[in-house]
Design a protein around this motif. Structure first.
Motif, mmCIF file in Angstrom:
data_model
loop_
_atom_site.group_PDB
_atom_site.id
_atom_site.type_symbol
_atom_site.label_atom_id
_atom_site.label_comp_id
_atom_site.label_asym_id
_atom_site.label_seq_id
_atom_site.Cartn_x
_atom_site.Cartn_y
_atom_site.Cartn_z
ATOM 1 N N ARG A 118 41.148 65.746 66.105
ATOM 2 C CA ARG A 118 40.216 66.427 67.006
ATOM 3 C C ARG A 118 40.548 66.154 68.468
ATOM 4 O O ARG A 118 40.487 67.049 69.316
ATOM 5 N N ALA A 119 40.915 64.914 68.771
ATOM 6 C CA ALA A 119 41.066 64.494 70.156
ATOM 7 C C ALA A 119 42.442 64.758 70.743
ATOM 8 O O ALA A 119 42.652 64.579 71.940
ATOM 9 N N THR A 120 43.387 65.181 69.927
ATOM 10 C CA THR A 120 44.759 65.391 70.380
ATOM 11 C C THR A 120 45.245 66.771 69.943
ATOM 12 O O THR A 120 44.544 67.506 69.237
ATOM 13 N N THR A 121 46.469 67.075 70.342
ATOM 14 C CA THR A 121 47.070 68.357 69.941
ATOM 15 C C THR A 121 47.641 68.322 68.527
ATOM 16 O O THR A 121 48.140 69.343 68.048
ATOM 17 N N PHE A 122 47.559 67.172 67.840
ATOM 18 C CA PHE A 122 48.143 67.094 66.499
ATOM 19 C C PHE A 122 47.424 67.992 65.503
ATOM 20 O O PHE A 122 47.984 68.342 64.465
ATOM 21 N N GLY A 123 46.185 68.375 65.804
ATOM 22 C CA GLY A 123 45.474 69.267 64.904
ATOM 23 C C GLY A 123 46.148 70.617 64.765
ATOM 24 O O GLY A 123 45.961 71.317 63.774
ATOM 25 N N ALA A 124 46.959 70.994 65.764
ATOM 26 C CA ALA A 124 47.669 72.279 65.732
ATOM 27 C C ALA A 124 49.173 72.086 65.529
ATOM 28 O O ALA A 124 49.955 73.013 65.764
ATOM 29 N N ALA A 125 49.585 70.908 65.084
ATOM 30 C CA ALA A 125 51.015 70.642 64.904
ATOM 31 C C ALA A 125 51.599 71.537 63.819
ATOM 32 O O ALA A 125 50.908 71.947 62.882
ATOM 33 N N HIS A 126 52.890 71.842 63.958
ATOM 34 C CA HIS A 126 53.549 72.684 62.959
ATOM 35 C C HIS A 126 54.955 72.166 62.711
ATOM 36 O O HIS A 126 55.568 71.515 63.572
ATOM 37 N N GLU A 127 55.468 72.451 61.533
ATOM 38 C CA GLU A 127 56.829 72.037 61.188
ATOM 39 C C GLU A 127 57.826 72.711 62.122
ATOM 40 O O GLU A 127 57.669 73.877 62.485
ATOM 41 N N GLY A 128 58.832 71.959 62.538
ATOM 42 C CA GLY A 128 59.823 72.458 63.480
ATOM 43 C C GLY A 128 59.491 72.131 64.918
ATOM 44 O O GLY A 128 60.360 72.271 65.793
ATOM 45 N N GLN A 129 58.272 71.687 65.176
ATOM 46 C CA GLN A 129 57.868 71.342 66.542
ATOM 47 C C GLN A 129 58.549 70.057 66.982
ATOM 48 O O GLN A 129 58.711 69.117 66.210
ATOM 49 N N ARG A 130 58.961 70.016 68.250
ATOM 50 C CA ARG A 130 59.562 68.811 68.803
ATOM 51 C C ARG A 130 58.519 68.052 69.605
ATOM 52 O O ARG A 130 57.657 68.654 70.267
ATOM 53 N N VAL A 131 58.591 66.724 69.527
ATOM 54 C CA VAL A 131 57.616 65.861 70.191
ATOM 55 C C VAL A 131 58.351 64.763 70.954
ATOM 56 O O VAL A 131 59.511 64.432 70.659
ATOM 57 N N ASN A 132 57.660 64.191 71.933
ATOM 58 C CA ASN A 132 58.223 63.093 72.709
ATOM 59 C C ASN A 132 57.975 61.765 72.006
ATOM 60 O O ASN A 132 56.893 61.535 71.459
ATOM 61 N N ILE A 133 58.979 60.892 72.065
ATOM 62 C CA ILE A 133 58.895 59.589 71.411
ATOM 63 C C ILE A 133 59.142 58.483 72.445
ATOM 64 O O ILE A 133 60.139 58.519 73.177
ATOM 65 N N GLU A 134 58.216 57.525 72.498
ATOM 66 C CA GLU A 134 58.457 56.296 73.252
ATOM 67 C C GLU A 134 58.427 55.122 72.280
ATOM 68 O O GLU A 134 57.421 54.886 71.611
ATOM 69 N N ILE A 135 59.549 54.420 72.196
ATOM 70 C CA ILE A 135 59.677 53.271 71.309
ATOM 71 C C ILE A 135 58.870 52.103 71.880
ATOM 72 O O ILE A 135 58.783 51.917 73.101
ATOM 73 N N ASP A 136 58.270 51.304 71.007
ATOM 74 C CA ASP A 136 57.537 50.118 71.452
ATOM 75 C C ASP A 136 58.482 49.162 72.162
ATOM 76 O O ASP A 136 59.522 48.768 71.615
ATOM 77 N N SER A 137 58.146 48.785 73.386
ATOM 78 C CA SER A 137 59.053 47.979 74.216
ATOM 79 C C SER A 137 59.302 46.601 73.619
ATOM 80 O O SER A 137 60.421 46.066 73.718
ATOM 81 N N GLN A 138 58.293 46.001 73.016
ATOM 82 C CA GLN A 138 58.494 44.669 72.435
ATOM 83 C C GLN A 138 59.441 44.729 71.248
ATOM 84 O O GLN A 138 60.313 43.864 71.095
ATOM 85 N N THR A 139 59.279 45.752 70.414
ATOM 86 C CA THR A 139 60.189 45.915 69.279
ATOM 87 C C THR A 139 61.608 46.131 69.769
ATOM 88 O O THR A 139 62.564 45.532 69.242
ATOM 89 N N GLN A 140 61.784 46.957 70.799
ATOM 90 C CA GLN A 140 63.116 47.222 71.329
ATOM 91 C C GLN A 140 63.751 45.944 71.867
ATOM 92 O O GLN A 140 64.934 45.671 71.619
ATOM 93 N N THR A 141 62.982 45.144 72.571
ATOM 94 C CA THR A 141 63.512 43.894 73.124
ATOM 95 C C THR A 141 63.956 42.945 72.026
ATOM 96 O O THR A 141 65.035 42.347 72.103
#
Length: 206
Positions: A166-189
């Motif tokens: 309800r609170a995000t655009t994921f309610g209208a997500a569809h297959e094939g859609q591209r999304v932005n990814i930010e990796i968790d900084s602590q995990t990356q370190t």
């Protein structure tokens, strides 16, 4: 700095594209721009952008060529909806995990499952980023702090409850859609530190 708790959905009103630069006019819910100032940081689909101008409940942002290359912002057009979060302030509750608003890569939604009362999204990411993706770890998808479910090769999933839909655009997500990814900084370190010590994570298997 952001918390990954999406504060609402905004609408792209206008996109002006020039060589190496795009200017976005984004309309927000009126109560979400109270106290905003020129130069403030706002995450749009997880990408930290700077407010350059205000027009009532609409804010203007410039995105440089590197931002357009690394994120999905270059594909936005008038009428599209986006997740937004204003920058965190000292004393705010950190309900998700700390984010910089600097997108690392994009992913594709490859499958959507709809079991009763929730939705499961499967994403495919470039192989070089899978080393930072672990079951039950944190990840930010279009600016939303989410917990990773399963990981299979270069794919991972997240489980979304009705409130998140309800609170995000994921309610209208569809297959094939591209999304932005930010990796968790602590995990990356941690992963990068172990790799420098010779404890590298093996390449994913499909």
């Amino acid at each position: 700095m952001f918390t990954g708790i999406v504060q609402g959905i905004a609408t792209i009103e206008e996109v002006t594209a020039e060589p190496g630069l795009s200017t976005f006019v984004v309309r927000f819910p009126a109560d979400r721009v109270d106290g905003v100032s020129i130069g403030a940081s706002v995450a749009i689909n997880g990408t930290c952008l700077t407010v350059t101008r205000q027009q009532g409940s609409s804010l203007c942002f410039d995105a440089m060529q590197e931002t357009l290359r690394l994120t999905t912002l270059g594909g936005l057009k008038a009428g599209d909806v986006v997740n937004f979060e204003r920058a965190a302030r000292i004393g705010d509750e950190i309900g998700g995990h700390l984010l910089s608003g600097h997108v690392h890569t994009t992913a594709e939604i490859v499958e959507i499952l709809r079991p009763e009362n929730n939705v499961t999204l499967w994403f495919a990411v470039p192989d070089e980023w899978t080393r930072y993706i672990f079951p039950k770890g944190y990840i930010a998808v279009n600016g939303a702090s989410l917990t990773i479910g399963e990981v299979r090769g270069n794919r991972f999933n997240v489980h979304l409850i009705p409130e998140t839909l309800r609170a995000t655009t994921f309610g209208a997500a569809h297959e094939g859609q591209r999304v932005n990814i930010e990796i968790d900084s602590q995990t990356q370190t941690i992963v990068d530190t172990l790799a420098r010590m010779g404890y590298d994570r093996p390449a994913p298997t499909v």
